[in-house]
Design a protein around this motif. Structure first.
Motif, PDB file in Angstrom:
ATOM      1  N   GLY A 123      30.852  23.737 -17.823  1.00  0.00           N
ATOM      2  CA  GLY A 123      29.649  23.363 -18.187  1.00  0.00           C
ATOM      3  C   GLY A 123      28.809  23.258 -17.531  1.00  0.00           C
ATOM      4  N   ILE A 124      26.732  22.542 -18.026  1.00  0.00           N
ATOM      5  CA  ILE A 124      26.246  22.241 -17.491  1.00  0.00           C
ATOM      6  C   ILE A 124      26.278  20.894 -17.353  1.00  0.00           C
ATOM      7  CG2 ILE A 124      23.526  22.737 -17.138  1.00  0.00           C
ATOM      8  CD1 ILE A 124      23.742  24.837 -19.273  1.00  0.00           C
ATOM      9  N   ASP A 125      25.154  20.690 -16.058  1.00  0.00           N
ATOM     10  CA  ASP A 125      25.399  19.179 -15.962  1.00  0.00           C
ATOM     11  C   ASP A 125      24.360  18.485 -16.768  1.00  0.00           C
ATOM     12  OD1 ASP A 125      27.983  18.355 -14.120  1.00  0.00           O
ATOM     13  OD2 ASP A 125      26.918  18.989 -12.713  1.00  0.00           O
ATOM     14  N   LEU A 126      24.503  16.854 -17.389  1.00  0.00           N
ATOM     15  CA  LEU A 126      22.908  16.454 -17.776  1.00  0.00           C
ATOM     16  C   LEU A 126      22.713  15.867 -16.396  1.00  0.00           C
ATOM     17  CD1 LEU A 126      24.574  15.670 -21.166  1.00  0.00           C
ATOM     18  CD2 LEU A 126      22.851  17.110 -20.552  1.00  0.00           C
ATOM     19  N   PHE A 127      23.513  14.818 -15.231  1.00  0.00           N
ATOM     20  CA  PHE A 127      23.044  14.209 -14.421  1.00  0.00           C
ATOM     21  C   PHE A 127      23.144  14.710 -13.236  1.00  0.00           C
ATOM     22  CE2 PHE A 127      23.455  11.438 -18.965  1.00  0.00           C
ATOM     23  CZ  PHE A 127      21.902  11.104 -18.861  1.00  0.00           C
ATOM     24  N   LEU A 128      22.342  14.527 -12.624  1.00  0.00           N
ATOM     25  CA  LEU A 128      22.512  14.377 -11.083  1.00  0.00           C
ATOM     26  C   LEU A 128      23.507  13.287 -10.670  1.00  0.00           C
ATOM     27  CD1 LEU A 128      18.782  14.929 -10.087  1.00  0.00           C
ATOM     28  CD2 LEU A 128      20.218  16.791 -10.495  1.00  0.00           C
ATOM     29  N   GLU A 129      24.013  13.460  -9.118  1.00  0.00           N
ATOM     30  CA  GLU A 129      25.073  12.890  -8.699  1.00  0.00           C
ATOM     31  C   GLU A 129      24.566  11.326  -8.700  1.00  0.00           C
ATOM     32  OE1 GLU A 129      27.914  12.646  -4.678  1.00  0.00           O
ATOM     33  OE2 GLU A 129      26.344  13.857  -4.980  1.00  0.00           O
ATOM     34  N   TYR A 130      23.472  11.118  -8.257  1.00  0.00           N
ATOM     35  CA  TYR A 130      23.147   9.751  -8.126  1.00  0.00           C
ATOM     36  C   TYR A 130      22.214   8.946  -9.647  1.00  0.00           C
ATOM     37  CZ  TYR A 130      25.113  10.231  -4.013  1.00  0.00           C
ATOM     38  OH  TYR A 130      25.187  10.136  -2.611  1.00  0.00           O
ATOM     39  N   GLY A 131      22.536   9.638 -10.438  1.00  0.00           N
ATOM     40  CA  GLY A 131      22.295   9.765 -11.880  1.00  0.00           C
ATOM     41  C   GLY A 131      20.535  10.078 -12.819  1.00  0.00           C
ATOM     42  N   GLY A 132      19.949  10.809 -11.687  1.00  0.00           N
ATOM     43  CA  GLY A 132      18.730  11.479 -11.870  1.00  0.00           C
ATOM     44  C   GLY A 132      18.998  12.278 -13.111  1.00  0.00           C
ATOM     45  N   ASN A 133      17.730  12.680 -13.995  1.00  0.00           N
ATOM     46  CA  ASN A 133      18.341  13.908 -14.415  1.00  0.00           C
ATOM     47  C   ASN A 133      18.556  15.488 -14.442  1.00  0.00           C
ATOM     48  OD1 ASN A 133      18.123  12.127 -17.157  1.00  0.00           O
ATOM     49  ND2 ASN A 133      15.969  12.594 -17.694  1.00  0.00           N
ATOM     50  N   SER A 134      19.287  16.081 -14.663  1.00  0.00           N
ATOM     51  CA  SER A 134      19.623  17.223 -14.111  1.00  0.00           C
ATOM     52  C   SER A 134      18.265  18.215 -14.904  1.00  0.00           C
ATOM     53  CB  SER A 134      20.442  18.444 -14.348  1.00  0.00           C
ATOM     54  OG  SER A 134      20.594  18.344 -16.103  1.00  0.00           O
ATOM     55  N   ASP A 135      17.328  19.203 -14.335  1.00  0.00           N
ATOM     56  CA  ASP A 135      16.517  20.449 -14.754  1.00  0.00           C
ATOM     57  C   ASP A 135      17.064  21.071 -16.389  1.00  0.00           C
ATOM     58  OD1 ASP A 135      15.323  20.358 -11.951  1.00  0.00           O
ATOM     59  OD2 ASP A 135      16.464  21.998 -11.532  1.00  0.00           O
ATOM     60  N   TYR A 136      18.152  21.291 -16.347  1.00  0.00           N
ATOM     61  CA  TYR A 136      18.792  21.238 -17.887  1.00  0.00           C
ATOM     62  C   TYR A 136      18.743  19.803 -18.924  1.00  0.00           C
ATOM     63  CZ  TYR A 136      21.595  21.671 -22.242  1.00  0.00           C
ATOM     64  OH  TYR A 136      22.199  21.793 -23.297  1.00  0.00           O
ATOM     65  N   LEU A 137      18.792  18.902 -18.445  1.00  0.00           N
ATOM     66  CA  LEU A 137      18.138  17.827 -18.882  1.00  0.00           C
ATOM     67  C   LEU A 137      16.530  17.787 -19.537  1.00  0.00           C
ATOM     68  CD1 LEU A 137      19.291  15.525 -21.087  1.00  0.00           C
ATOM     69  CD2 LEU A 137      19.759  14.489 -19.594  1.00  0.00           C
ATOM     70  N   GLU A 138      15.653  17.659 -17.971  1.00  0.00           N
ATOM     71  CA  GLU A 138      14.409  17.538 -18.676  1.00  0.00           C
ATOM     72  C   GLU A 138      13.893  18.805 -19.462  1.00  0.00           C
ATOM     73  OE1 GLU A 138      12.192  15.771 -17.063  1.00  0.00           O
ATOM     74  OE2 GLU A 138      14.096  14.102 -16.018  1.00  0.00           O
ATOM     75  N   HIS A 139      14.751  20.235 -19.083  1.00  0.00           N
ATOM     76  CA  HIS A 139      14.246  21.097 -20.533  1.00  0.00           C
ATOM     77  C   HIS A 139      14.491  20.690 -21.688  1.00  0.00           C
ATOM     78  CE1 HIS A 139      14.122  24.948 -22.590  1.00  0.00           C
ATOM     79  NE2 HIS A 139      15.599  24.676 -22.387  1.00  0.00           N
ATOM     80  N   ILE A 140      15.597  20.446 -21.775  1.00  0.00           N
ATOM     81  CA  ILE A 140      16.157  20.054 -22.946  1.00  0.00           C
ATOM     82  C   ILE A 140      15.116  18.401 -23.902  1.00  0.00           C
ATOM     83  CG2 ILE A 140      18.067  18.211 -24.554  1.00  0.00           C
ATOM     84  CD1 ILE A 140      18.467  21.623 -24.763  1.00  0.00           C
ATOM     85  N   ALA A 141      14.080  17.782 -22.529  1.00  0.00           N
ATOM     86  CA  ALA A 141      13.217  16.498 -23.449  1.00  0.00           C
ATOM     87  C   ALA A 141      12.220  17.528 -23.912  1.00  0.00           C
ATOM     88  CB  ALA A 141      13.017  15.953 -21.916  1.00  0.00           C
ATOM     89  N   ASN A 142      11.398  18.282 -23.059  1.00  0.00           N
ATOM     90  CA  ASN A 142      10.654  19.205 -23.508  1.00  0.00           C
ATOM     91  C   ASN A 142      10.483  20.027 -24.804  1.00  0.00           C
ATOM     92  OD1 ASN A 142       8.811  18.288 -20.983  1.00  0.00           O
ATOM     93  ND2 ASN A 142       9.843  19.716 -19.710  1.00  0.00           N
ATOM     94  N   VAL A 143      11.884  20.299 -24.726  1.00  0.00           N
ATOM     95  CA  VAL A 143      12.056  20.824 -26.414  1.00  0.00           C
ATOM     96  C   VAL A 143      11.611  19.986 -26.974  1.00  0.00           C
ATOM     97  CG1 VAL A 143      14.140  21.693 -27.481  1.00  0.00           C
ATOM     98  CG2 VAL A 143      13.310  23.116 -25.519  1.00  0.00           C
ATOM     99  N   LEU A 144      13.246  18.913 -27.050  1.00  0.00           N
ATOM    100  CA  LEU A 144      13.054  18.002 -28.512  1.00  0.00           C
ATOM    101  C   LEU A 144      11.321  17.588 -28.073  1.00  0.00           C
ATOM    102  CD1 LEU A 144      15.866  15.913 -27.341  1.00  0.00           C
ATOM    103  CD2 LEU A 144      15.607  17.191 -29.782  1.00  0.00           C
ATOM    104  N   GLU A 145      10.438  17.759 -27.259  1.00  0.00           N
ATOM    105  CA  GLU A 145       9.035  16.433 -27.884  1.00  0.00           C
ATOM    106  C   GLU A 145       7.877  18.036 -28.106  1.00  0.00           C
ATOM    107  OE1 GLU A 145       5.372  13.853 -27.814  1.00  0.00           O
ATOM    108  OE2 GLU A 145       7.865  13.761 -27.359  1.00  0.00           O
ATOM    109  N   THR A 146       8.561  19.338 -28.004  1.00  0.00           N
ATOM    110  CA  THR A 146       7.728  20.367 -28.303  1.00  0.00           C
ATOM    111  C   THR A 146       8.057  20.497 -30.139  1.00  0.00           C
ATOM    112  OG1 THR A 146       7.434  21.677 -26.683  1.00  0.00           O
ATOM    113  CG2 THR A 146       7.135  22.452 -28.138  1.00  0.00           C
ATOM    114  N   LEU A 147       9.696  20.127 -30.095  1.00  0.00           N
ATOM    115  CA  LEU A 147      10.235  20.072 -31.600  1.00  0.00           C
ATOM    116  C   LEU A 147       8.985  19.612 -32.248  1.00  0.00           C
ATOM    117  CD1 LEU A 147      12.114  22.287 -33.263  1.00  0.00           C
ATOM    118  CD2 LEU A 147      13.734  20.116 -32.456  1.00  0.00           C
ATOM    119  N   HIS A 148       9.334  17.899 -31.704  1.00  0.00           N
ATOM    120  CA  HIS A 148       9.142  16.814 -32.686  1.00  0.00           C
ATOM    121  C   HIS A 148       7.699  16.881 -32.961  1.00  0.00           C
ATOM    122  CE1 HIS A 148       8.238  12.940 -33.608  1.00  0.00           C
ATOM    123  NE2 HIS A 148       7.058  12.783 -33.257  1.00  0.00           N
TER     124      HIS A 148
END
Length: 243
Positions: A127-152
């Motif tokens: 599937g799609i990785d949540l985190f990059l190799e050294y711990g940063g957020n993947s683009d997918y997780l950043e998208h999810i964060a934006n989705v959650l904020e908009t939803l909230h």
């Protein structure tokens, strides 16, 4: 049973999300919550109706995907058969959580991302990785964060929107009689829609207040979305034929 935990890049560094859309992945719901800011996108594909919480009496707008429990007519060959997926479905298996943080000696509540570890979408192999190799957020997780904020923010807006609907007496119970190609007759009950007679007879001052709040356009989008009930019937007939 759901197992919600605070998402972090240490314990969950190897987690992946299966992007398949199917009943096996938990997408077989027949409606999902929506909000006025989403109506423009949602009404292009789904009927928008209202549900009433039997415990609180609070109304909420929902997008309709089918006519009965566990029957999402938009699931097709591991994909969602529409160009727009409502945010309350996009965000799965992620949710908005709250945690207390101390800033300058003052305790404040902060929104955080939680994940349901028991969701079939969550695994460590495919599937799609949540985190990059050294711990940063993947683009997918950043998208999810934006989705959650908009939803909230959108679900917060629902409170004012529903209050305006109730005050103007614009919600009425609706029963949909549905006859399918196999001869079966079904009734869809427990939902509410816009009372167009009351809307058309609203005094000008109330119409102006609805317009200024941005709710009048949202109301007309709800009304326009009803045409997709016929599309849902067509999808159900196609499902019956395929079986």
């Amino acid at each position: 049973m759901a197992n919600h935990v605070l998402l972090n890049n240490i314990e969950h560094k190897n987690l992946k999300i299966n992007a398949e859309r199917s009943a096996v992945m938990g997408d077989n719901v027949w409606y999902a919550q929506t909000f006025p800011m989403e109506f423009r996108s949602a009404q292009a594909h789904y009927p928008i109706l209202f549900q009433k919480d039997s415990n609180t009496g609070q109304f909420m707008p929902v997008t309709l995907f089918g006519f009965q429990n566990d029957d999402n007519l938009f699931l097709k060959e591991g994909k969602w058969d529409a160009t727009y997926i409502p945010l309350s479905m996009q965000r799965l298996p992620f949710y908005i959580g709250q945690q207390n943080v101390v800033k300058d000696g003052v305790t404040e509540e902060e929104r955080v991302i939680t994940i349901d570890l028991d969701s079939p979408k969550v695994n460590t192999e495919q599937g799609i990785d949540l985190f990059l190799e050294y711990g940063g957020n993947s683009d997918y997780l950043e998208h999810i964060a934006n989705v959650l904020e908009t939803l909230h923010l959108g679900l917060q807006e629902n409170n004012d929107f529903i209050e305006a609907m109730v005050t103007c007496e614009l919600l009425e119970s609706v029963t949909l009689d549905i006859e399918l190609n196999d001869g079966s007759k079904n009734q869809l009950m427990g939902f509410y829609t816009i009372n167009e007679d009351n809307l058309n007879n609203l005094p000008q001052d109330k119409l102006i207040r609805l317009h200024n709040a941005g709710f009048l356009q949202a109301i007309y989008m709800v009304i326009a979305s009803q045409v997709h009930i016929h599309d849902l019937v067509a999808r159900k007939n196609a499902q019956i034929t395929s079986k």
